[in-house]
Design a protein around this motif. Structure first.
Motif, PDB file in Angstrom:
ATOM      1  N   LEU A  18      34.500  29.321  68.033  1.00  0.00           N
ATOM      2  CA  LEU A  18      34.951  28.944  69.155  1.00  0.00           C
ATOM      3  C   LEU A  18      36.302  28.382  69.030  1.00  0.00           C
ATOM      4  O   LEU A  18      37.355  28.108  70.218  1.00  0.00           O
ATOM      5  N   PHE A  19      36.872  27.675  68.022  1.00  0.00           N
ATOM      6  CA  PHE A  19      37.959  27.179  67.904  1.00  0.00           C
ATOM      7  C   PHE A  19      38.994  27.688  67.010  1.00  0.00           C
ATOM      8  O   PHE A  19      40.345  27.639  67.102  1.00  0.00           O
ATOM      9  N   GLU A  20      38.526  28.181  65.900  1.00  0.00           N
ATOM     10  CA  GLU A  20      39.479  28.437  64.633  1.00  0.00           C
ATOM     11  C   GLU A  20      39.971  29.979  64.680  1.00  0.00           C
ATOM     12  O   GLU A  20      40.585  30.510  63.670  1.00  0.00           O
ATOM     13  N   GLN A  21      39.385  30.873  65.803  1.00  0.00           N
ATOM     14  CA  GLN A  21      40.005  32.114  65.665  1.00  0.00           C
ATOM     15  C   GLN A  21      41.628  32.007  66.363  1.00  0.00           C
ATOM     16  O   GLN A  21      41.997  31.006  67.099  1.00  0.00           O
ATOM     17  N   GLN A  22      42.411  33.011  65.994  1.00  0.00           N
ATOM     18  CA  GLN A  22      43.595  33.229  66.407  1.00  0.00           C
ATOM     19  C   GLN A  22      43.830  33.251  67.992  1.00  0.00           C
ATOM     20  O   GLN A  22      44.521  32.378  68.565  1.00  0.00           O
ATOM     21  N   HIS A  23      42.867  33.869  68.677  1.00  0.00           N
ATOM     22  CA  HIS A  23      43.024  33.727  70.073  1.00  0.00           C
ATOM     23  C   HIS A  23      41.316  33.395  70.428  1.00  0.00           C
ATOM     24  O   HIS A  23      40.803  33.844  71.156  1.00  0.00           O
ATOM     25  N   SER A  24      41.155  32.228  70.030  1.00  0.00           N
ATOM     26  CA  SER A  24      39.683  31.512  70.062  1.00  0.00           C
ATOM     27  C   SER A  24      39.343  31.523  71.786  1.00  0.00           C
ATOM     28  O   SER A  24      40.152  31.351  72.852  1.00  0.00           O
ATOM     29  N   LEU A  25      38.005  31.355  71.980  1.00  0.00           N
ATOM     30  CA  LEU A  25      37.647  31.353  73.314  1.00  0.00           C
ATOM     31  C   LEU A  25      38.170  30.129  74.157  1.00  0.00           C
ATOM     32  O   LEU A  25      38.707  29.969  75.158  1.00  0.00           O
ATOM     33  N   ASN A 228      28.755  40.968  64.402  1.00  0.00           N
ATOM     34  CA  ASN A 228      28.098  39.763  64.506  1.00  0.00           C
ATOM     35  C   ASN A 228      28.937  39.037  66.048  1.00  0.00           C
ATOM     36  O   ASN A 228      28.655  38.032  66.223  1.00  0.00           O
ATOM     37  N   THR A 229      29.636  39.771  66.357  1.00  0.00           N
ATOM     38  CA  THR A 229      30.276  38.978  67.653  1.00  0.00           C
ATOM     39  C   THR A 229      30.345  40.191  68.885  1.00  0.00           C
ATOM     40  O   THR A 229      30.968  41.241  68.878  1.00  0.00           O
ATOM     41  N   ILE A 230      30.328  39.709  70.165  1.00  0.00           N
ATOM     42  CA  ILE A 230      30.615  40.519  71.224  1.00  0.00           C
ATOM     43  C   ILE A 230      31.347  39.561  72.345  1.00  0.00           C
ATOM     44  O   ILE A 230      30.936  38.190  72.482  1.00  0.00           O
ATOM     45  N   ALA A 231      32.256  39.967  72.705  1.00  0.00           N
ATOM     46  CA  ALA A 231      33.119  39.064  73.684  1.00  0.00           C
ATOM     47  C   ALA A 231      34.047  39.891  74.705  1.00  0.00           C
ATOM     48  O   ALA A 231      34.034  41.174  74.669  1.00  0.00           O
ATOM     49  N   SER A 232      34.245  38.883  75.818  1.00  0.00           N
ATOM     50  CA  SER A 232      34.857  39.559  76.977  1.00  0.00           C
ATOM     51  C   SER A 232      36.284  39.913  76.327  1.00  0.00           C
ATOM     52  O   SER A 232      37.105  40.673  77.116  1.00  0.00           O
ATOM     53  N   GLU A 233      36.924  39.462  75.358  1.00  0.00           N
ATOM     54  CA  GLU A 233      38.170  40.116  74.769  1.00  0.00           C
ATOM     55  C   GLU A 233      38.072  39.589  73.254  1.00  0.00           C
ATOM     56  O   GLU A 233      37.608  38.554  72.932  1.00  0.00           O
ATOM     57  N   PRO A 234      39.034  40.423  72.450  1.00  0.00           N
ATOM     58  CA  PRO A 234      38.908  40.249  71.000  1.00  0.00           C
ATOM     59  C   PRO A 234      39.621  38.557  70.816  1.00  0.00           C
ATOM     60  O   PRO A 234      40.379  38.164  71.516  1.00  0.00           O
ATOM     61  N   SER A 235      39.228  38.028  69.732  1.00  0.00           N
ATOM     62  CA  SER A 235      39.538  36.648  69.463  1.00  0.00           C
ATOM     63  C   SER A 235      40.526  36.675  68.150  1.00  0.00           C
ATOM     64  O   SER A 235      41.061  35.692  67.702  1.00  0.00           O
ATOM     65  N   ASP A 236      40.972  37.925  67.890  1.00  0.00           N
ATOM     66  CA  ASP A 236      41.912  38.006  66.907  1.00  0.00           C
ATOM     67  C   ASP A 236      42.887  39.284  67.091  1.00  0.00           C
ATOM     68  O   ASP A 236      42.474  40.163  67.990  1.00  0.00           O
ATOM     69  N   ASP A 237      44.020  39.293  66.557  1.00  0.00           N
ATOM     70  CA  ASP A 237      44.846  40.488  66.474  1.00  0.00           C
ATOM     71  C   ASP A 237      44.781  41.908  65.772  1.00  0.00           C
ATOM     72  O   ASP A 237      45.238  42.626  65.871  1.00  0.00           O
ATOM     73  N   ASP A 238      43.460  41.858  64.960  1.00  0.00           N
ATOM     74  CA  ASP A 238      43.223  42.794  64.132  1.00  0.00           C
ATOM     75  C   ASP A 238      42.277  43.740  64.587  1.00  0.00           C
ATOM     76  O   ASP A 238      41.343  43.666  64.786  1.00  0.00           O
ATOM     77  N   GLU A 239      43.052  44.826  65.096  1.00  0.00           N
ATOM     78  CA  GLU A 239      42.182  45.919  65.781  1.00  0.00           C
ATOM     79  C   GLU A 239      41.190  46.784  65.147  1.00  0.00           C
ATOM     80  O   GLU A 239      40.154  47.081  65.631  1.00  0.00           O
ATOM     81  N   SER A 240      41.324  46.475  63.902  1.00  0.00           N
ATOM     82  CA  SER A 240      40.143  47.052  63.286  1.00  0.00           C
ATOM     83  C   SER A 240      38.999  46.313  63.116  1.00  0.00           C
ATOM     84  O   SER A 240      37.904  46.539  62.870  1.00  0.00           O
TER      85      SER A 240
END
Lengths: 266, 266, 266, 266
Positions: A18-25, A228-240
């Motif tokens: 929730l906090f430590e991702q590049q583009h966290s929620l 392990n993650t499902i989201a309305s948008e990616p939380s980082d820029d690594d497309e892989s």
């Protein structure tokens, strides 16, 4: 519109995702990148499964980006399955009862999108909710009503079918009130063990929906290929790390494996 | 950083300026155009002069854009002089006591900007506040401390001189803690009759400051050339309505007339 | 249960009645004397008529006894007719939308009491609300539902009759769900000119209801015998200031004169 | 005045002590039995130790008795050591930053009582706080200031001595401002392993302080004679479960054993 993320995998602290991702929620609450509304400051919520059958639920009406309680909880609570949501109201009032996720017993639901013409359709949509569930309707939002309509369609026994039938009936109600506003959703649902997610709209313009495996402390502990993650948008820029779910499809997560299937209203 | 607007002129409903402008303050809470921070969702406040010597004060910690109380108050309350502010916290906590405007007796102050290295300087800046005023310090923000330091310098008798002296002393304190963070302010002050505004920074990068005469219901009732609005950014796109105050200058509004003067710390 | 007060008479500052009485409504929020629940700390609200056709509405979820915004507003706002309410929740959640008073256009309603078996009856009671009004249902409380049911029965044309019919239908719904919980109300209603109040219960144990003329700044300015206050309990100990409305009666205030009449559900 | 409880023993769900006792802390928020103020509705807080060195902290400004987040958290979170507090403000504003417990790194403090003449003494008491700690002062309450003054006196190395010295200095400051208001405290402090509690007043009228072993799920799992609860008042009516700490005494809890010692300011 809103932003949300669901996690299931090895126990992690909520802050990891929730906090430590590049583009966290939480950063998306202040500035989302894939949403029609940039700011998602009309409240937030988390639901997490711990040692009890029913999940914990923590929701508040302040913006997530500066909430000290959320920050502290996310640093303390570990969970193997949790949902988190930041809200941009589409018209209903800002109250805890209108914050996602919504809970019924061991079931949890959260939603990005809206039922078009909500104030016109509201009463008829609420009439889809059986008395058994209506007594637990605590707010006035379209999202909670959709969850309860699906519960009334048998969600606990047949999650995908019930959601499909509930949406089908909502679309019929909407059709009687004109077609100037679409039905749109990206949503997630869980019973505490399996997660279902849905991407659908009445105008082929569904909000985005992704699943993947971002760089959390869970990544190294998971077997290859596990999601392990499902989201309305990616939380980082690594497309892989991410896969997009197509328009009009649903997703079933169980034990780290994801299956994607066509999803249309009944 | 924050956004603010001050009004003085014929009685108008607060909503006229706060909601019904093209780029109203409330719309700036969600998306400011001239600010380093786009979102100003960490609380808001209004102070208005009515039939009593002291102004009314209404502050809350929710975002202004969806606050029903603010919407209703702005539709009911008429005033000949009012201040309004939407906050983007620069570090201190989100509480009503940290929301602007700040009030002391008939005086009101609001601020956009910050004292650099606030947590390092805080105690020394607070030591500038005389005991007479310190007992009224209700929050922990740099803005309230600056107001109270200026009160301690004799603001009630000499507003411009006291503000200049207070800032001078703050700059000295800051200098002892390094120079990596600047002092920046656009601020407004009133005793209920006259308004002073200030634009200053230690790095020649002051936040914007404007005065003018936007298209409110007051415009037609005012004499030619009278100014009734001072703001951190224009509330409409009509450039003929607005004048920018230069860097390092102050402004004095009285009876519809504005004078601009150089403003430097003592 | 809750506490409330309605004022109509010469313009007074709200604080005169809400704060400065011996047993003011705000002191009743912390310690009521005539109520089944001593503490009324689950939010509050005020509605006041000013220069516009529709009243101002200010409601919040904090206890009234320590709310600085309420204190400041009550010191600033003058009104010839206002309602104020402090809430003790009987089960529905603490949100602004569940705080009294409730407003529709120029009409305002507030309530002390409850619909018995509310969660069982809720859906059927809501079905009494016509679509025209249902779209404005913002909360989930029994009180707001009762107001909207009465609006649907023609409250705007026939306030007493509509309230009587609405309660009659509610009692029928309640009867189908058992009789272990009573219907009880003391309530007030206004269109901004006339005030109606009601004292009724299904078990002859109605909450108290008084009208009178407490020692406010209005008292000296009012003609002899004029009534300006209606309340769930007296705000001072001077018994000569107050009259109790009997069980099963309503009250109509207009132009300072009060008439009391039998009130029974249709 | 306020109410509080501290727990240390086998892991229990917070709800076991906070909600499920006969006179639980949460019921004391609405109606305390041993306190000068019956209602403790000006916010609440909990601090709990889990898997991290620092505790979790959850504080809010709503009354505890109806807070759904607190209810859910208390049902989910298990802890071997936690503090909980319900607040009745003695004058400082209702904000999260003024809610107890207060935290610094692994240390947590909560307090019932007050520093007399607080607004007169405040600045001098704050001057007892060393710069190292002053930067973490987030609120304006006397309680937080006392904690930080004690930290500045070396609380982390010598908790009892530092608290004694801090109180001694506070009493000296108070003496210079007259003697019409006493210093009173019952307070608890922990580093996450040991708990210290204090009962002292300048007028021999200290708030109550108890330790004991109420009927929680921990009772059966604890060895005979082990104490797991320290509280401002008993949470049940079984007198055999509770011991009162005398006026002017402190208490040290470690590993289930309690020692009581005279406590006087230095």
């Amino acid at each position: 519109m809103c932003r949300w993320v669901a996690y299931a995998g090895p126990d992690i602290f909520l802050e990891d995702l929730l906090f430590e991702q590049q583009h966290s929620l939480i950063s998306q609450s202040l500035r989302a990148r894939h949403a029609s509304q940039v700011t998602n400051g009309d409240g937030f919520g988390i639901a997490w499964y711990g040692q009890r059958n029913r999940p914990g639920l923590f929701r508040d009406i302040l913006p997530a980006w500066n909430d000290e309680n959320l920050r502290s909880l996310a640093a303390q609570v570990q969970s193997r399955l949790f949902f988190a949501h930041v809200r941009a109201s589409t018209g209903t009032s800002v109250s805890r009862s209108n914050c996602h996720p919504f809970q019924f017993q061991n079931w949890v639901f959260m939603h990005n999108g809206k039922i078009g013409h909500w104030q016109d359709c509201r009463r008829e949509v609420e009439s889809l909710i059986s008395p058994e569930f209506y007594r637990y309707r605590a707010g006035t939002s379209d999202s909670e009503a959709l969850f309860m309509a699906a519960l009334s369609e048998g969600l606990q026994d047949d999650p995908v079918g019930a959601m499909s039938r509930a949406i089908g009936k909502v679309l019929q109600i909407m059709a009687a009130h004109g077609d100037s506003e679409p039905f749109r959703m990206s949503a997630a649902l869980t019973d505490g063990t399996v997660i279902w997610a849905f991407r659908f709209s009445s105008d082929q313009a569904s909000p985005s929906l992704y699943y993947g495996n971002p760089d959390t402390h869970a990544k190294d502990r998971a077997a290859d290929g596990q999601v392990n993650t499902i989201a309305s948008e990616p939380s980082d820029d690594d497309e892989s790390n991410w896969h997009s779910v197509p328009e009009g499809h649903g997703l079933r997560w169980s034990g780290g494996r994801v299956s994607v299937f066509p999803f249309v209203p009944a």
